[in-house]
Design a protein around this motif. Structure first.
Motif, PDB file in Angstrom:
ATOM      1  N   PHE A 109       0.883  -1.162   0.000  1.00  0.00           N
ATOM      2  CA  PHE A 109       0.000   0.000   0.000  1.00  0.00           C
ATOM      3  C   PHE A 109       0.916   1.204   0.000  1.00  0.00           C
ATOM      4  N   LYS A 110       0.672   2.112  -0.925  1.00  0.00           N
ATOM      5  CA  LYS A 110       1.546   3.273  -1.075  1.00  0.00           C
ATOM      6  C   LYS A 110       0.721   4.552  -1.027  1.00  0.00           C
ATOM      7  N   CYS A 111       1.150   5.444  -0.164  1.00  0.00           N
ATOM      8  CA  CYS A 111       0.593   6.796  -0.065  1.00  0.00           C
ATOM      9  C   CYS A 111       1.748   7.665   0.415  1.00  0.00           C
ATOM     10  N   ALA A 112       1.561   8.507   1.393  1.00  0.00           N
ATOM     11  CA  ALA A 112       2.696   9.248   1.951  1.00  0.00           C
ATOM     12  C   ALA A 112       3.651   8.285   2.660  1.00  0.00           C
ATOM     13  N   TYR A 113       3.125   7.141   3.058  1.00  0.00           N
ATOM     14  CA  TYR A 113       3.906   6.068   3.685  1.00  0.00           C
ATOM     15  C   TYR A 113       3.651   4.796   2.891  1.00  0.00           C
ATOM     16  N   THR A 114       4.446   3.790   3.147  1.00  0.00           N
ATOM     17  CA  THR A 114       4.288   2.522   2.446  1.00  0.00           C
ATOM     18  C   THR A 114       4.247   1.384   3.463  1.00  0.00           C
ATOM     19  N   TRP A 115       3.317   0.473   3.238  1.00  0.00           N
ATOM     20  CA  TRP A 115       3.251  -0.757   4.035  1.00  0.00           C
ATOM     21  C   TRP A 115       3.396  -1.934   3.089  1.00  0.00           C
ATOM     22  N   TYR A 143      -7.559  -2.765  10.170  1.00  0.00           N
ATOM     23  CA  TYR A 143      -6.370  -1.936  10.366  1.00  0.00           C
ATOM     24  C   TYR A 143      -6.059  -1.166   9.083  1.00  0.00           C
ATOM     25  N   PHE A 144      -5.913  -1.894   7.974  1.00  0.00           N
ATOM     26  CA  PHE A 144      -5.545  -1.221   6.723  1.00  0.00           C
ATOM     27  C   PHE A 144      -6.631  -0.262   6.251  1.00  0.00           C
ATOM     28  N   TYR A 145      -7.884  -0.671   6.332  1.00  0.00           N
ATOM     29  CA  TYR A 145      -8.955   0.220   5.896  1.00  0.00           C
ATOM     30  C   TYR A 145      -8.953   1.504   6.734  1.00  0.00           C
ATOM     31  N   GLU A 196       2.298  13.418  13.613  1.00  0.00           N
ATOM     32  CA  GLU A 196       3.109  14.591  13.271  1.00  0.00           C
ATOM     33  C   GLU A 196       3.683  14.498  11.858  1.00  0.00           C
ATOM     34  N   GLY A 197       3.299  13.453  11.122  1.00  0.00           N
ATOM     35  CA  GLY A 197       3.901  13.209   9.814  1.00  0.00           C
ATOM     36  C   GLY A 197       3.079  13.721   8.648  1.00  0.00           C
ATOM     37  N   ASP A 198       3.400  13.205   7.489  1.00  0.00           N
ATOM     38  CA  ASP A 198       2.739  13.605   6.251  1.00  0.00           C
ATOM     39  C   ASP A 198       1.278  13.150   6.240  1.00  0.00           C
ATOM     40  N   VAL A 199       0.481  13.873   5.493  1.00  0.00           N
ATOM     41  CA  VAL A 199      -0.944  13.575   5.333  1.00  0.00           C
ATOM     42  C   VAL A 199      -1.157  13.156   3.881  1.00  0.00           C
ATOM     43  N   TRP A 200      -2.137  12.301   3.638  1.00  0.00           N
ATOM     44  CA  TRP A 200      -2.435  11.873   2.278  1.00  0.00           C
ATOM     45  C   TRP A 200      -3.942  11.861   2.068  1.00  0.00           C
ATOM     46  N   ASN A 201      -4.314  11.885   0.814  1.00  0.00           N
ATOM     47  CA  ASN A 201      -5.705  11.779   0.413  1.00  0.00           C
ATOM     48  C   ASN A 201      -5.997  10.288   0.217  1.00  0.00           C
ATOM     49  N   PRO A 202      -6.983   9.727   0.921  1.00  0.00           N
ATOM     50  CA  PRO A 202      -7.285   8.303   0.773  1.00  0.00           C
ATOM     51  C   PRO A 202      -7.590   7.884  -0.666  1.00  0.00           C
ATOM     52  N   ASP A 203      -8.079   8.823  -1.507  1.00  0.00           N
ATOM     53  CA  ASP A 203      -8.374   8.498  -2.910  1.00  0.00           C
ATOM     54  C   ASP A 203      -7.109   8.258  -3.730  1.00  0.00           C
ATOM     55  N   GLU A 204      -5.964   8.638  -3.185  1.00  0.00           N
ATOM     56  CA  GLU A 204      -4.710   8.502  -3.923  1.00  0.00           C
ATOM     57  C   GLU A 204      -3.865   7.305  -3.477  1.00  0.00           C
ATOM     58  N   VAL A 205      -4.396   6.484  -2.575  1.00  0.00           N
ATOM     59  CA  VAL A 205      -3.667   5.297  -2.124  1.00  0.00           C
ATOM     60  C   VAL A 205      -3.621   4.286  -3.262  1.00  0.00           C
ATOM     61  N   GLU A 206      -2.465   3.665  -3.437  1.00  0.00           N
ATOM     62  CA  GLU A 206      -2.278   2.641  -4.474  1.00  0.00           C
ATOM     63  C   GLU A 206      -1.884   1.326  -3.827  1.00  0.00           C
ATOM     64  N   PHE A 207      -2.190   0.238  -4.518  1.00  0.00           N
ATOM     65  CA  PHE A 207      -1.667  -1.073  -4.137  1.00  0.00           C
ATOM     66  C   PHE A 207      -0.805  -1.552  -5.282  1.00  0.00           C
ATOM     67  N   GLN A 208       0.444  -1.864  -4.967  1.00  0.00           N
ATOM     68  CA  GLN A 208       1.396  -2.329  -5.980  1.00  0.00           C
ATOM     69  C   GLN A 208       1.817  -3.757  -5.653  1.00  0.00           C
ATOM     70  N   GLN A 209       1.981  -4.553  -6.678  1.00  0.00           N
ATOM     71  CA  GLN A 209       2.437  -5.922  -6.471  1.00  0.00           C
ATOM     72  C   GLN A 209       3.959  -5.984  -6.373  1.00  0.00           C
ATOM     73  N   LYS A 210       4.515  -4.946  -5.892  1.00  0.00           N
ATOM     74  CA  LYS A 210       5.956  -4.878  -5.732  1.00  0.00           C
ATOM     75  C   LYS A 210       6.281  -5.268  -4.294  1.00  0.00           C
ATOM     76  N   VAL A 211       7.109  -6.270  -4.123  1.00  0.00           N
ATOM     77  CA  VAL A 211       7.512  -6.698  -2.786  1.00  0.00           C
ATOM     78  C   VAL A 211       9.014  -6.881  -2.746  1.00  0.00           C
ATOM     79  N   ARG A 212       9.534  -6.759  -1.556  1.00  0.00           N
ATOM     80  CA  ARG A 212      10.952  -6.989  -1.359  1.00  0.00           C
ATOM     81  C   ARG A 212      11.261  -8.424  -1.763  1.00  0.00           C
TER      82      ARG A 212
END
Length: 189
Positions: free
Chosen positions: A54-60, A150-152, A166-182
């Protein structure tokens, strides 16, 4: 029992056409190796999204419970948590470590190096989530919700994690899911 929010997640973030790392046979094998049953919403998430980020201002980065190397990820994280536990100079550690009863079992990590884990106490569908920045008192947040909740809630900003206030803010409409994994380490064999 916590609510399955996988369909709401799929409405928020487009899932891939074919989920990465979903295989029912591997799921059954992993449950046998770990001697657990995964929460139903984590299995449903794996069927819809698989492993990815999940990618936005942060990534999980989220690991499907049917990922071939999921048991090795659990073993590696248990080793890391045990090193932290042994290095602490206090007797009161915040959590047991999986496979101990009630131990923390990771299912995701953030780009900041934080862990997202289940607290494996009770029935799998009742496992709470802990957002763990350090294996130390005061450096984690227990959330009364399951995996998909949790994720929702975090991605829609219905819940703002303490570590992100205290960190960055993001718009929930701009969250992406990428099939990119370590990439998995070469464990041999």
């Amino acid at each position: 029992m916590f609510t399955d929010k996988t369909s709401e997640l799929a409405a928020l973030v487009s899932p891939p056409d074919a989920p990465l790392d979903f295989d029912e046979t591997v799921l059954q094998r992993n449950q046998g190796i770990l001697r657990i049953e995964f929460p139903a919403d984590a299995v449903e998430f794996a069927k819809v999204f698989g492993s990815g980020r999940f990618k936005c201002a942060y990534t999980w980065e989220v690991w499907s419970p049917s990922r071939q190397t999921f048991p090795l990820i659990v073993l590696e994280s248990s080793c890391i948590f045990n090193m932290f536990k042994e290095s602490m100079e206090i007797d009161d550690v915040p959590f047991a470590i999986f496979p101990d009863v009630g131990g923390i079992l990771p299912f995701a990590t953030s780009s900041d190096g934080d862990w997202v884990c289940w607290i494996t106490k009770g029935e799998p569908n009742d496992w709470k989530v802990v957002d763990l920045y350090q294996y130390e008192q005061g450096f984690y947040q227990i959330l009364e919700m399951g995996f998909s909740e949790y994720f929702y809630n975090v991605l829609t900003r219905n819940v703002v994690l303490d570590r992100l206030k205290e960190g960055d803010v993001w718009n929930p409409d701009e969250v992406e899911f990428q099939q990119k994994v370590r990439k998995d380490r070469d464990y041999g064999g």
